[in-house]
Design an enzyme around this catalytic site. Structure first.
Site, PDB file in Angstrom:
ATOM      1  N   ASP A   1      22.256  69.213 -18.546  1.00 13.03           N
ATOM      2  CA  ASP A   1      23.471  69.764 -17.954  1.00 13.03           C
ATOM      3  C   ASP A   1      23.169  71.151 -17.353  1.00 13.03           C
ATOM      4  O   ASP A   1      22.152  71.755 -17.654  1.00 13.03           O
ATOM      5  CB  ASP A   1      24.546  69.874 -19.033  1.00 13.03           C
ATOM      6  CG  ASP A   1      25.949  69.744 -18.487  1.00 13.03           C
ATOM      7  OD1 ASP A   1      26.135  69.856 -17.257  1.00 13.03           O
ATOM      8  OD2 ASP A   1      26.871  69.543 -19.288  1.00 13.03           O
TER       9      ASP A   1
ATOM     10  N   GLU B   1      22.368  73.809 -12.102  1.00 12.60           N
ATOM     11  CA  GLU B   1      22.591  74.498 -10.828  1.00 12.60           C
ATOM     12  C   GLU B   1      21.878  75.842 -10.725  1.00 12.60           C
ATOM     13  O   GLU B   1      21.368  76.107  -9.663  1.00 12.60           O
ATOM     14  CB  GLU B   1      24.085  74.742 -10.574  1.00 12.60           C
ATOM     15  CG  GLU B   1      24.951  73.559 -10.432  1.00 12.60           C
ATOM     16  CD  GLU B   1      25.334  72.906 -11.730  1.00 12.60           C
ATOM     17  OE1 GLU B   1      26.400  73.183 -12.254  1.00 12.60           O
ATOM     18  OE2 GLU B   1      24.540  72.109 -12.218  1.00 12.60           O
TER      19      GLU B   1
ATOM     20  N   ASP C   1      30.989  67.627 -13.392  1.00 11.37           N
ATOM     21  CA  ASP C   1      32.296  67.492 -14.029  1.00 11.37           C
ATOM     22  C   ASP C   1      33.378  67.576 -12.949  1.00 11.37           C
ATOM     23  O   ASP C   1      33.842  68.656 -12.603  1.00 11.37           O
ATOM     24  CB  ASP C   1      32.484  68.579 -15.082  1.00 11.37           C
ATOM     25  CG  ASP C   1      31.446  68.478 -16.185  1.00 11.37           C
ATOM     26  OD1 ASP C   1      30.848  67.406 -16.343  1.00 11.37           O
ATOM     27  OD2 ASP C   1      31.235  69.468 -16.891  1.00 11.37           O
TER      28      ASP C   1
END
Length: 186
Positions: free
Chosen positions: A9, A12, A79
């Site tokens: 996760d 970025e 998400d």
């Protein structure tokens, strides 16, 4: 320990303020080199698993850039909102991932944020998303922030956070709600 696939996760990475010119890496500003981060993030895990003797390495990762596929990146779009607009965006995202040469990608079927299980409009959106998911390289439903939220389990630690409603298909009503929409697509 038997772990062969990781869920990576925040690849970025996630910023609190998206003022990219103010973020600096060793090689330069985020505007200059920021897109290398998700590639190197996937490479880090790929190299570690390779060193441990693993082959056919694949890891679920939230962000990618050209070259990430070399390091076993199975990318999901993050998400996202539970809406028809977000579903439409997933089609474009999937096409762009394929054009970029990244064969393994997916979406959170039904979105992640929102989506009330008893709302007929959301149920229709979910069905359409399932239809899209069937033809995607990876079929994945997550929806961790589905409405209505549960009550917290504790007053401190991880249990102090509420959890999203269930995402299993039986959470959306009985047979009368699970009708099949024939000859329709988006």
């Amino acid at each position: 320990m038997g772990v062969q696939i990781y869920w990576l996760d925040e690849a970025e990475p996630e910023y609190t303020v998206y003022d990219f010119d103010n973020y600096r890496y060793y090689e330069g500003s985020n505007l200059q080199v920021g897109n290398k981060f998700p590639v190197m993030y996937s490479k880090l895990f790929y190299d570690g698993l390779k060193e441990e003797g693993h082959t056919d390495i694949v890891n679920l990762v939230r962000c990618a850039w050209a070259g990430s596929q070399k390091y076993g990146a199975l990318v999901w779009s993050g998400d996202i909102d539970s809406s028809f607009e977000s579903l439409r965006n997933q089609v474009a995202i999937g096409l762009n991932m394929a054009i970029a040469g990244i064969p393994w990608w997916t979406t959170d079927i039904g979105g992640f944020h929102g989506g009330l299980n008893t709302d007929e409009s959301f149920r229709e959106c979910l069905i359409r998303w399932f239809q899209f998911g069937v033809f995607s390289p990876v079929f994945r439903m997550h929806g961790g922030d589905r409405e209505p939220h549960t009550l917290p389990l504790a007053k401190e630690g991880g249990g102090r956070m509420p959890s999203g409603a269930g995402t299993e298909v039986w959470e959306y009503g009985g047979k009368k709600h699970m009708r099949f929409y024939q000859n329709t697509w988006f």
